[in-house]
Design an enzyme around this catalytic site. Structure first.
Site, PDB file in Angstrom:
ATOM      1  N   CYS A 128      -0.925   6.586   8.638  1.00  0.00           N
ATOM      2  CA  CYS A 128      -1.328   5.479   8.311  1.00  0.00           C
ATOM      3  C   CYS A 128      -2.512   5.555   7.163  1.00  0.00           C
ATOM      4  CB  CYS A 128      -1.822   4.414   9.548  1.00  0.00           C
ATOM      5  SG  CYS A 128      -3.276   4.877  10.410  1.00  0.00           S
ATOM      6  N   ARG A 170       0.757  -1.228  -0.052  1.00  0.00           N
ATOM      7  CA  ARG A 170      -0.026  -0.079  -0.047  1.00  0.00           C
ATOM      8  C   ARG A 170       0.793   1.182   0.045  1.00  0.00           C
ATOM      9  NH1 ARG A 170      -4.743   0.307   4.366  1.00  0.00           N
ATOM     10  NH2 ARG A 170      -5.047   2.011   3.083  1.00  0.00           N
TER      11      ARG A 170
END
Length: 282
Positions: free
Chosen positions: A238, A179
């Site tokens: 995040c 990611r």
């Protein structure tokens, strides 16, 4: 006083104490009711339930990521419902390696409550130790409380962008490597990462057993990643400001104190299409 992690055995020794507040933070993004249903079925004795979307976030806020930090009055209402007091030992747990429990732990630190810890190994470790469970709903309401967040511990986009530009801040991204590199993006509308960020997947804080690594090992690993930056210059990010707290918790447990959270995280950064996006390993 436990301020970062607590083992199931140490927690078992505190159970039943009027000085303990337990909070179950189990939550699943793909089924937002699953954690609360699991809590109703079985939880640690006297544990209250914190819902990530309702209690630890305010989803009505726009442009601040998928899990915006709630206003202090919103959080204070949840604390009052759980019977929180400033003298209590709070322990949060989940079934996701501490990744959602750490969000509550961080929010408690924002109001100055340092006597808070995350159950190492969470619900699974407690169950594996054959420690007691309950399905009873605790009833405990606290008094009205006047609280405030330590806003200097929360980073937003303008401060982050300036700090990265001047190399005064180092951003650590807690998402998985694929990611971070922008190879996959199962949740957010744009793939990639904030330019200048370094990747430290929160899962790297855990050993094969699912418990946190030893504090000395965590210290060595984080010092290698931050590479000369002071802990106070480190900001965690995040996808939505939740698993970033796991890296903050790990650094604090390792004695690397003073790092902060970019609360909107990646989903908040990309809310403004004018902000730059990077892909690849760096």
């Amino acid at each position: 006083m436990f301020t970062t992690l607590i083992s199931p055995q140490d927690l078992a020794g505190l159970c039943g104490s009027p000085e303990l507040l337990l909070v179950d933070c189990r939550f699943e993004l793909s089924d937002t009711q699953k954690g609360e249903n699991a809590w109703h079925a079985a939880h640690l004795p006297n544990a209250h339930y914190a819902h990530l979307d309702r209690d630890l976030s305010d989803l009505s806020k726009q442009g601040l990521g998928r899990h915006p930090l709630p206003d202090i009055a919103h959080f204070a209402a949840a604390l009052r419902r759980w019977g929180w007091r400033p003298d209590l030992q709070v322990v949060a747990y989940d079934d996701a390696n501490g990744s959602t429990a750490a969000r509550l732990w961080w929010m408690l630190r924002l109001i100055g409550h340092r006597r808070a810890a995350v159950l190492d190994g969470g619900y699974a470790a407690w169950s594996a130790a054959c420690l007691p469970l309950s399905s009873e709903t605790p009833v405990q309401a606290g008094e009205a409380i006047d609280l405030a967040y330590a806003t200097d511990q929360i980073v937003y986009a303008e401060e982050l962008a300036a700090g990265l530009r001047d190399h005064a801040l180092l951003l650590l991204d807690a998402r998985g490597a694929a990611r971070f590199r922008g190879e996959v993006e199962p949740i957010d509308k744009v793939a990639g990462h904030i330019p200048g960020a370094r990747n430290r997947p929160f899962s790297d804080n855990l050993g094969a057993s699912g418990l946190f690594k030893h504090a000395d090992d965590l210290r060595d690993e984080f010092e290698a990643v931050i590479d000369g930056y002071a802990p106070e210059a480190v900001v965690h990010s995040c996808g939505s400001g939740v698993t970033a707290c796991h890296n903050l918790l790990a650094m604090e447990h390792a004695g690397l104190t003073g790092s902060r959270i970019f609360a909107p995280s990646w989903s908040g950064w990309i809310a403004d299409p004018a902000r730059p996006v990077a892909r690849g390993a760096a």
